[in-house]
Enzyme design. Structure first.
Site, mmCIF file in Angstrom:
data_model
loop_
_atom_site.group_PDB
_atom_site.id
_atom_site.type_symbol
_atom_site.label_atom_id
_atom_site.label_comp_id
_atom_site.label_asym_id
_atom_site.label_seq_id
_atom_site.Cartn_x
_atom_site.Cartn_y
_atom_site.Cartn_z
ATOM 1 N N HIS A 34 0.842 -1.201 0.000
ATOM 2 C CA HIS A 34 0.000 0.000 0.000
ATOM 3 C C HIS A 34 0.876 1.251 0.000
ATOM 4 O O HIS A 34 2.104 1.167 -0.079
ATOM 5 C CB HIS A 34 -0.965 -0.029 1.186
ATOM 6 C CG HIS A 34 -0.288 -0.221 2.513
ATOM 7 N ND1 HIS A 34 0.547 0.722 3.055
ATOM 8 C CD2 HIS A 34 -0.319 -1.255 3.397
ATOM 9 C CE1 HIS A 34 0.990 0.295 4.216
ATOM 10 N NE2 HIS A 34 0.496 -0.915 4.450
ATOM 11 N N HIS B 48 3.929 1.541 2.328
ATOM 12 C CA HIS B 48 5.119 0.828 1.871
ATOM 13 C C HIS B 48 5.873 1.669 0.848
ATOM 14 O O HIS B 48 7.097 1.722 0.849
ATOM 15 C CB HIS B 48 4.734 -0.506 1.217
ATOM 16 C CG HIS B 48 4.134 -1.495 2.169
ATOM 17 N ND1 HIS B 48 2.886 -2.040 1.973
ATOM 18 C CD2 HIS B 48 4.593 -2.020 3.327
ATOM 19 C CE1 HIS B 48 2.618 -2.868 2.970
ATOM 20 N NE2 HIS B 48 3.634 -2.880 3.809
ATOM 21 N N CYS C 277 -3.450 -11.105 20.257
ATOM 22 C CA CYS C 277 -4.202 -10.579 19.115
ATOM 23 C C CYS C 277 -3.623 -11.180 17.841
ATOM 24 O O CYS C 277 -2.438 -11.009 17.547
ATOM 25 C CB CYS C 277 -4.121 -9.052 19.055
ATOM 26 S SG CYS C 277 -4.837 -8.399 17.526
ATOM 27 N N CYS D 219 -2.281 -8.402 15.316
ATOM 28 C CA CYS D 219 -0.929 -7.887 15.566
ATOM 29 C C CYS D 219 0.077 -9.019 15.619
ATOM 30 O O CYS D 219 1.273 -8.789 15.547
ATOM 31 C CB CYS D 219 -0.854 -7.145 16.892
ATOM 32 S SG CYS D 219 -1.927 -5.726 17.005
ATOM 33 N N CYS E 141 -8.150 -5.026 21.176
ATOM 34 C CA CYS E 141 -6.910 -4.458 20.640
ATOM 35 C C CYS E 141 -7.255 -3.155 19.907
ATOM 36 O O CYS E 141 -8.125 -3.157 19.041
ATOM 37 C CB CYS E 141 -6.259 -5.441 19.673
ATOM 38 S SG CYS E 141 -4.964 -4.691 18.679
ATOM 39 N N HIS F 7 -7.097 -3.560 16.204
ATOM 40 C CA HIS F 7 -8.017 -4.528 15.604
ATOM 41 C C HIS F 7 -9.267 -4.677 16.466
ATOM 42 O O HIS F 7 -9.500 -5.744 17.052
ATOM 43 C CB HIS F 7 -7.334 -5.891 15.436
ATOM 44 C CG HIS F 7 -6.072 -5.816 14.643
ATOM 45 N ND1 HIS F 7 -4.833 -5.665 15.209
ATOM 46 C CD2 HIS F 7 -5.883 -5.834 13.302
ATOM 47 C CE1 HIS F 7 -3.918 -5.607 14.250
ATOM 48 N NE2 HIS F 7 -4.525 -5.700 13.093
ATOM 49 N N LYS G 272 -5.865 7.322 9.028
ATOM 50 C CA LYS G 272 -5.092 6.239 8.468
ATOM 51 C C LYS G 272 -5.913 5.578 7.364
ATOM 52 O O LYS G 272 -7.115 5.417 7.499
ATOM 53 C CB LYS G 272 -4.799 5.221 9.575
ATOM 54 C CG LYS G 272 -3.426 4.604 9.459
ATOM 55 C CD LYS G 272 -3.160 3.644 10.595
ATOM 56 C CE LYS G 272 -2.324 2.503 10.066
ATOM 57 N NZ LYS G 272 -1.963 1.529 11.071
ATOM 58 N N LYS H 106 -9.446 -0.203 4.535
ATOM 59 C CA LYS H 106 -10.572 -0.643 3.736
ATOM 60 C C LYS H 106 -11.879 -0.206 4.354
ATOM 61 O O LYS H 106 -12.852 0.073 3.673
ATOM 62 C CB LYS H 106 -10.530 -2.161 3.587
ATOM 63 C CG LYS H 106 -9.568 -2.568 2.502
ATOM 64 C CD LYS H 106 -9.212 -4.026 2.538
ATOM 65 C CE LYS H 106 -8.061 -4.270 1.578
ATOM 66 N NZ LYS H 106 -7.310 -5.463 1.882
#
Ligand SMILES: [Zn+2]
Length: 660
Positions: free
Chosen positions: A21, A24, A130, A133, A147, A150, A300, A303
């Site tokens: 993405h 990166h 989790c 993670c 988390c 998540h 951030k 999706k």
């Protein structure tokens, strides 16, 4: 002969359970620019990249896609390599943590060294885990029992025996080394963050039983355990250059001069990693550069938030150098950056084309038109030269501090000064009175352009090469920055950067339609009429759920090129995620697929005169659009659906059928 100073730089190795993405792209461009800057300084640079491929998440994602683990990883790794090539990343080595020949021996040796130092021990562990993670979570890290990264995942309560590494034994030592800048953590805000973490650092879990972590490097002398990510992945920085298999090469490059990472993996690199190295009696790296996140619309990208920006699409739309220029400039050193396509267009048009590109073009063009392309004398304007030299020094300082956005600002100031100097002297008028002076002014301008070509090289390598080519010079280094290029004939001048045309007037079509190739169709586990389709979208692979099972056999579907809505919010259909939707015409007698033959996966599909929107669309929005079938073709507001290569055909559906 003076031997070159070695410079070893690494980028973090991304986890490969999905396609790359924008984050990166940002990190690899930063690391690449830093590598290029150090090459310009004449150093012997080794730029190392790679991929982190073990762990439960990769294992489970491969299984979810019905793939062999290595096949799944190979596919994703090839997407990272494709991105790096597309971004013009000048890496020297690519290490995969699944590489048994080059990576395993060093990871195993590192583990054994830690054992020798008495720093690995076994302990029963009781914790909250989790899977997102892939890490145990302390009570204080949770937010309302979930988390924070998540919040939709169930946390697992795990009781098991793990090997542990004595991080607590080294935290004091690591603190001192970081405080004294012997291992320099940049920017300062991250240094402070890690120093406070080190005060409370506990020993860390270093292995998992094979039953809970089936995909990893086996622990030496204990086949029932696999290494947890720390020894497995962090070790890539030393295994890649020969640790555990080629001591000579290892000693040549280690210690690393710089590790480049994101702020989310600060602890691993500024606490765990130096502690492991001290325990294994390996010298520490010299510097750690940490970047923030790249946000879109203030949050951030994800999706679920619908603000994903695909790096492949950006390169294709704006060009690789333009993309590098914008993203490096958009990222402040100390905080997160904001990615906005609107701003990108503005910066390219105003700064890159309007200021930088325009200056270089008008200078070279004037020289060619009036002086036959020859630089003779150079105007000795000490004020201008002094100011330029001071800004050149600042540019270097910003590069050295990993502050690309400020380096770019300085470079743009230099071309701005060049523009002003050119403008103020009005060479087109001065020509008539004082041709010699005019020629000298152009001589100074050409030297500014040459210096700009060097200064911008780490950011925009192709652009720099093009400018150098027009100046009839090549492979210039930092030491070539001066105002001494004369008695030299330049080459042909050309426009360097084109402005991006604003297409605001063009009406928008709310869906991002693309060609996709069906790789495989299999039955949905919980529904008779649904298929789960693996599709290739060119730059990525996805899976769709589609209700066409009664009408098409898997063999008919395999390798068929269909039309997919790529910007639809992901949805779960009977428990399986559908990452988009295929288009079909429906006249009441069952769906007929929209299909193409000559186009390639990922090709744009559009109605003439309309621009596809790429922002995420909701299903309701999709349902409102009236696309109608006529003569086996699809129409929207009187225009037919097509790709660059052909008109889209509809199978079976009669005239008047709706497309959905
Ligand atoms: Zn998590």
């Amino acid at each position: 002969m003076k031997s070159k100073k070695k410079f070893y730089i690494t980028a973090a190795i991304p986890y490969t359970n999905s396609a790359p993405h924008l984050g990166h792209a940002l990190e690899i461009i930063q690391a690449d620019s830093f590598a290029r800057f150090n090459r310009l300084l004449g150093k012997d640079v080794r730029f190392q990249v790679g991929t982190d491929e073990h762990g439960l998440k990769n294992w489970e994602t491969a299984k979810k896609h019905g793939k062999e683990i290595m096949e799944f990883l190979d596919e994703n790794v090839s997407l990272f390599k494709k991105l790096y090539n597309g971004l013009n990343i000048s890496y020297d080595g690519f290490i995969r943590t699944t590489d048994r020949k080059n990576h395993y021996p060093g990871a195993i040796k590192l583990w054994e060294e830690l054992v020798k130092s008495g720093d690995i021990y076994k302990k029963k562990y009781n914790g909250v885990y989790c899977t997102g993670c892939e890490a145990f979570k302390a009570e204080r890290e949770l937010e309302s029992g979930k988390c924070p990264n998540h919040p939709t995942r169930e946390l697992q309560i795990i009781e098991e025996e793990n090997y542990f590494f004595r991080l607590s034994k080294y935290s004091g030592k690591v603190s001192k080394i970081i405080e004294s800048d012997k291992y320099k953590v940049v920017p300062n805000i991250r240094k402070n963050e890690i120093l406070s973490f080190l005060k409370i650092a506990n020993d860390i879990s270093f292995s998992r039983p094979k039953a809970s972590l089936p995909w990893g490097i086996p622990v030496p002398d204990d086949d029932s355990h696999n290494m947890y990510v720390w020894c497995d992945a962090l070790s890539n920085y030393i295994t890649a250059i020969g640790y555990g298999r080629d001591e000579k090469s290892f000693k040549q490059f280690w210690p690393a001069d710089v590790h480049v990472i994101g702020k989310d993996i600060l602890r691993f690199h500024a606490a765990f990693w130096p502690a492991m190295l001290i325990s294994a009696k390996i010298p520490l790296p010299k510097k750690l550069f940490i970047h923030g996140f790249i946000l879109s619309k203030g949050t951030k990208m994800g999706k679920s938030t619908g603000n994903i920006i695909e790096p492949f699409g950006q390169i294709e739309r704006y060009g690789v150098d333009q993309f590098r220029f914008y993203i490096l400039g958009a990222m402040p050193l100390e905080s997160d950056g904001e990615y906005s396509e609107e701003l990108l267009k503005e910066r390219i048009n105003n700064e890159l084309a309007g200021n930088f590109g325009n200056f270089c073009y008008r200078v070279l063009n004037f020289l060619n038109k009036n002086f036959n392309g020859v630089i003779e004398g150079i105007d000795k304007n000490e004020n201008v030269i002094a100011e330029l030299n001071s800004r050149i020094a600042k540019t270097r300082e910003h590069y050295e501090n990993f502050n690309f956005s400020l380096a770019i600002s300085e470079i743009l100031m230099i071309s701005h000064i060049g523009n002003k100097y050119f403008q103020d002297n009005e060479p087109w008028k001065l020509m008539k009175d004082d041709k010699k002076k005019t020629h000298e002014i152009l001589g100074l301008c050409a030297n500014i352009a040459k210096n700009l070509a060097i200064l911008i090289e780490p950011v925009m390598p192709d652009f720099s090469a093009n400018l150098q080519n027009q100046l009839n010079v090549k492979n210039l280094r930092w030491e070539d920055i001066n105002f001494e290029l004369k008695n030299h004939k330049i080459g042909k001048d050309e426009i360097l950067v084109k402005k991006i045309e604003k297409k605001d007037e063009q009406p928008k079509f709310p869906l991002d339609l693309k060609v996709a190739k069906i790789l495989e169709a299999r039955g949905h586990p919980n529904a008779d009429k649904l298929y789960v389709l693996d599709i290739d979208l060119g730059s990525e692979k996805r899976q769709l759920v589609a209700g066409i099972k009664p009408y098409y056999s898997p063999e008919e579907l395999k390798n068929k090129k269909i039309i997919v809505v790529a910007n639809l919010k992901y949805a779960k259909l009977r428990g399986v995620e559908s990452q988009g939707m295929l288009l079909a015409g429906d006249d009441g007698n069952g769906p007929g697929l929209l299909a193409v033959e000559q186009s390639n996966p990922g090709d744009k599909v559009y109605f003439e005169g309309f621009e596809n929107k790429t922002e995420q669309a909701a299903y309701e929005e999709f349902a409102k659009i009236g696309m109608i079938v006529k003569n086996g073709r699809v129409y929207f507001e009187g225009k037919e659906l097509k790709t660059e290569k052909e008109i889209v055909k509809v199978e079976r559906a009669k005239d008047g059928a709706r497309v959905r």
